[in-house]
Scaffold this active site. Sequence first.
Site, PDB file in Angstrom:
ATOM      1  N   ARG A   1      22.878 126.915   3.259  1.00  0.00           N
ATOM      2  CA  ARG A   1      23.262 127.421   4.588  1.00  0.00           C
ATOM      3  C   ARG A   1      24.689 127.963   4.615  1.00  0.00           C
ATOM      4  NH1 ARG A   1      22.537 123.754   9.727  1.00  0.00           N
ATOM      5  NH2 ARG A   1      23.580 122.234   8.396  1.00  0.00           N
TER       6      ARG A   1
ATOM      7  N   LYS B   1      16.859 123.863  14.227  1.00  0.00           N
ATOM      8  CA  LYS B   1      17.245 123.811  15.652  1.00  0.00           C
ATOM      9  C   LYS B   1      18.232 124.936  15.997  1.00  0.00           C
ATOM     10  CE  LYS B   1      18.913 119.595  15.124  1.00  0.00           C
ATOM     11  NZ  LYS B   1      18.725 119.357  13.661  1.00  0.00           N
TER      12      LYS B   1
ATOM     13  N   ARG C   1      29.378 124.451   5.757  1.00  0.00           N
ATOM     14  CA  ARG C   1      29.787 123.243   6.471  1.00  0.00           C
ATOM     15  C   ARG C   1      30.161 122.157   5.476  1.00  0.00           C
ATOM     16  NH1 ARG C   1      25.364 122.034  11.087  1.00  0.00           N
ATOM     17  NH2 ARG C   1      25.740 119.901  10.390  1.00  0.00           N
TER      18      ARG C   1
ATOM     19  N   ARG D   1      20.690 111.650  20.408  1.00  0.00           N
ATOM     20  CA  ARG D   1      20.370 111.229  19.049  1.00  0.00           C
ATOM     21  C   ARG D   1      20.229 109.726  18.908  1.00  0.00           C
ATOM     22  NH1 ARG D   1      22.773 115.852  16.183  1.00  0.00           N
ATOM     23  NH2 ARG D   1      22.872 115.406  14.003  1.00  0.00           N
TER      24      ARG D   1
ATOM     25  N   ARG E   1      22.899 111.641   6.421  1.00  0.00           N
ATOM     26  CA  ARG E   1      22.467 112.261   7.688  1.00  0.00           C
ATOM     27  C   ARG E   1      20.986 111.986   7.928  1.00  0.00           C
ATOM     28  NH1 ARG E   1      24.384 118.176   6.523  1.00  0.00           N
ATOM     29  NH2 ARG E   1      23.440 118.696   8.517  1.00  0.00           N
TER      30      ARG E   1
END
Length: 213
Positions: free
Chosen positions: A127, A13, A160, A88, A171
């Site tokens: 990431r 996203k 992160r 969400r 998650r």
Amino acid sequence: RRLIFIGPPGSGKGTQSPFLKDEYCLCNLATGDMLRAAVAAKTPLGLKAKEAMDKGKLVSDELVIGIIDEAMKRPSCQKGFILDGFPRTVTQAEKLDQMLEKRGTKIDKVLNFAIDDALLEERITGRLIHPSSGRTYHSKFAPPKVPGIDDVTGEPLIQRKDDTAAVLKSRLEAFHKQTEPVIDYYSKKGIVTNLHAEKPPKEVREEIEKAIK
Ligand code: AP5
Ligand code: ZN
């Protein structure tokens, strides 16, 4: 254009939103980025959100709805926007509909970043982000020119805090339990396009462009 990007953690996203934002002059509203900025600045809102975020759980509907309601008032968001990571929960989706109705608008398209869970751990643990711009890299799939350094500003990249295999599990659980019903909610309205989010970024981008033309 008023668009929603929905999909599990690591589905792409945040990778896809910058180009659309520039090409179509849309305002980019990513609740995760806004919450991380609040946590970093230690604002009252950030202090409330931090615990849930670190555990990979959703923060309260009330909190994120407040953020979005405020952000939608920006002049730059009047022509169109991308919502990345919101709504969400079905409660958030219903609240959003009410907010837009009041403003005389509605969501045009929901882009569903569909991808197999098995592909996400590698994406998440590799990431790297540039916190102030939200730019995203990947140690293997999208490496920066200089390791650990943002291409544009020369500032350091960080990982992160929730990007570990263990936190990813919760998650993903939150996604399947609380967010998948949101896809059904919009499917009933006939505005969902399913993307092949496992494909390379360029191909995903082409699918998005086709969907919103
Ligand atoms: P949020 O920041 O929204 O995180 P998320 O939904 O878990 O999504 P990610 O940012 O992890 O994934 P992405 O799809 O953007 O992936 P990306 O493009 O970076 O939320 C964080 C937390 O905030 C939540 O857990 C919750 O606590 C709270 N929160 C936020 N919104 C909330 C809400 N509305 N309600 C309640 N709580 C909320 O890509 C990932 C990696 O893969 C990158 O390294 C990238 O380079 C690479 N990559 C991307 N695309 C490809 C591709 N096609 N091929 C190969 N690699 C790729
Ligand atoms: Zn993201």
